[in-house]
Scaffold this motif. Sequence first.
Motif, PDB file in Angstrom:
ATOM      1  N   LYS A   1      24.814   1.944  76.661  1.00 55.73           N
ATOM      2  CA  LYS A   1      24.248   2.670  77.810  1.00 55.73           C
ATOM      3  C   LYS A   1      22.768   2.980  77.601  1.00 55.73           C
ATOM      4  CE  LYS A   1      27.659   2.972  80.682  1.00 55.73           C
ATOM      5  NZ  LYS A   1      27.532   2.369  82.025  1.00 55.73           N
TER       6      LYS A   1
ATOM      7  N   GLU B   1      24.128   8.025  82.315  1.00 56.69           N
ATOM      8  CA  GLU B   1      24.684   7.420  83.520  1.00 56.69           C
ATOM      9  C   GLU B   1      24.123   8.062  84.777  1.00 56.69           C
ATOM     10  OE1 GLU B   1      26.775   4.541  85.525  1.00 56.69           O
ATOM     11  OE2 GLU B   1      26.353   4.756  83.376  1.00 56.69           O
TER      12      GLU B   1
ATOM     13  N   LYS C   1      33.010   9.225  85.274  1.00 59.87           N
ATOM     14  CA  LYS C   1      33.709   8.065  84.727  1.00 59.87           C
ATOM     15  C   LYS C   1      33.261   7.770  83.305  1.00 59.87           C
ATOM     16  CE  LYS C   1      34.746   3.207  85.741  1.00 59.87           C
ATOM     17  NZ  LYS C   1      34.494   2.079  86.678  1.00 59.87           N
ATOM     18  N   VAL C   2      31.944   7.853  83.064  1.00 63.46           N
ATOM     19  CA  VAL C   2      31.407   7.613  81.720  1.00 63.46           C
ATOM     20  C   VAL C   2      31.836   8.722  80.768  1.00 63.46           C
ATOM     21  CG1 VAL C   2      29.261   7.531  80.390  1.00 63.46           C
ATOM     22  CG2 VAL C   2      29.476   6.186  82.470  1.00 63.46           C
TER      23      VAL C   2
ATOM     24  N   GLU D   1      34.660  10.267  80.742  1.00 57.07           N
ATOM     25  CA  GLU D   1      36.018   9.960  80.309  1.00 57.07           C
ATOM     26  C   GLU D   1      36.041   8.855  79.254  1.00 57.07           C
ATOM     27  OE1 GLU D   1      38.285   8.943  83.718  1.00 57.07           O
ATOM     28  OE2 GLU D   1      38.243  10.957  84.590  1.00 57.07           O
ATOM     29  N   GLU D   2      35.116   7.910  79.381  1.00 61.91           N
ATOM     30  CA  GLU D   2      35.117   6.760  78.482  1.00 61.91           C
ATOM     31  C   GLU D   2      34.383   7.027  77.169  1.00 61.91           C
ATOM     32  OE1 GLU D   2      33.680   2.049  78.483  1.00 61.91           O
ATOM     33  OE2 GLU D   2      33.588   3.253  80.327  1.00 61.91           O
ATOM     34  N   TYR D   3      33.233   7.702  77.232  1.00 61.68           N
ATOM     35  CA  TYR D   3      32.383   7.877  76.054  1.00 61.68           C
ATOM     36  C   TYR D   3      32.430   9.289  75.472  1.00 61.68           C
ATOM     37  CZ  TYR D   3      30.058   3.393  77.036  1.00 61.68           C
ATOM     38  OH  TYR D   3      29.778   2.066  77.230  1.00 61.68           O
TER      39      TYR D   3
END
Length: 587
Positions: free
Chosen positions: A240, A442, A219-220, A222-224
Amino acid sequence: MISGLLLNTLNSFSPCVRFHFVFALCSAGSLLCKLFTPAHNLFVLALTTKASIDCVLIGPRDDNYLNCYIHHVTQNGGLYKRPFNEGFEETPMLVAVLTYVGYGVLTLFGYLRDFLRHWRIEKCHHATEREEQKDFVSLYQDFENFYTRNLYMRIRDNWNRPICSVPGARVDIMERQSHDYNWSFKYTGNVIKDVINMGSYNYLGFARNTGPCQEAAAKVLEEYGVGVCSTRQEIGNLDKHEELEKLVASFLGVEAAMAYGMGFATNSMNIPALVSKGCLILSDELNHASLVLGARLSGATIRVFKHNNMQSLEKLLKDAIVYGQPRTRRPWKKILILVEGIYSMEGSIVRLPEVIALKKKYKAYLYLDEAHSIGALGPTGRGVVDYFGLDPEDVDIMMGTFTKSFGASGGYIGGKKALIDYLRTHSHSAVYATSLSPPVVEQIVTSMKCIMGQDGTTLGKECIQQLAENVKYFRRRLKSMGFIIYGNEDSPVVPLMLYMPAKIGAFGREMLKRNIGVVVVGFPATPIIESRARFCLSAAHTREMLDTALKEIDEVGDLLHLKYSRHRSVPLLDRPFDETTYEETED
């Protein structure tokens, strides 16, 4: 009646006198047992006193020798809140002699092969200068590479094996072959499936491609994205990273913490920021290469104490206080003690309560490397400090890595806020290194919350308990088979002694044939007569996996005649102590 009188008499002596009396009695009993029949052998002598040392001497059951297993439980005046059981069985004399002979034969044949290569009788594979460069300063040191080309190359196939799967409890290994005696390899295109992984530092089993850690990291991602492309001091400081450092500080029980992108650099780049010329470093002789490099780069004077030997450490501390710096006799600016939580080659655990007591007594600083112990030791997985029930504030610099128990990469430093603020501006790792990748951060955050129970489950606690059970089971079974096993009974690092150079390669190959992946280690990573296989236990290992591995280890042990144990263990505290120290200084 005689034994009761003996116990009453010994109760009047000091604990140290009592222990050495029992040790001498054991040695005398061993000699007598060789002179007389087994019927006269002492079987069990239990000495229980009001002292802080318990010794159980166990004799033979069915042979002509008194196999003395010394079970040493250190309490040391109340410093230890739990038993500390650690032993290192002595190398059998015949095995030591044959090991030296083996290395001698390999060396002689190495010189013979070098002679044949020199006269072009045997093809030369190693790097050499071109003929037109013969008058230049030598780029390749021929003698320094002697070990690599003549000994290491014979067993090189046991290392650098490429895997093509998640490095979990089972792995897939790409098969390769060599047609020039391990100078080069070619892949066959085959894959060795479902090899039981007994070598990775995956202590809590978080190295996996399923579960909450993987989902959170994806998920991270995809975002970062993957990379940060900047240092923390510029525009690479993400929210983070801030979250991770607060979580690490909370986990360790310290005021503040800082995360780094590489575990090795956490030591090698931070130690020079903490000490410099005019300071003294007292380093355990078996410290990791990253600690050694950091100490050398610092410019400080380095003195080495015997492994886990508090007598040796205290002598160096006394001398440092009494004599000060060489020539000038000025007091040292700082005295820094460098130790590890778990020593990755010995499987031993630092005697932290005693180290802290000495550190306080002589007003020194303590740097604790918990690369292997964080997550793997203690009832809550908080490392060797948690294992002994100590106060984190008694450790000045707490270092650890995320590469093992957390299934990620990078390292951390924890301590006082003033210390962390200082390192943020003075550490090369902080100023010049690229920030940790967001998905990696993460992975660490999710696994750490799992260990702390902040994810709302008991998964972390179960992993810690499972690892502890696996360690005790695996160590007990190996000892019962007759192997010589080093280290502490609670350490997930389990060294099995091989000794002879020919058996290093043979053990690794035979285990892989049986679908067991192991790590074998020899000189110069270990003393020349103490080659070994090093197993690393994981919470991901099931009892079925361990039983399968133990069955194959037992079979290979019989095949290669590796069961050297005569159950005569020598606790590290009672190994011979000499006053020899090693010093590195510009002076």
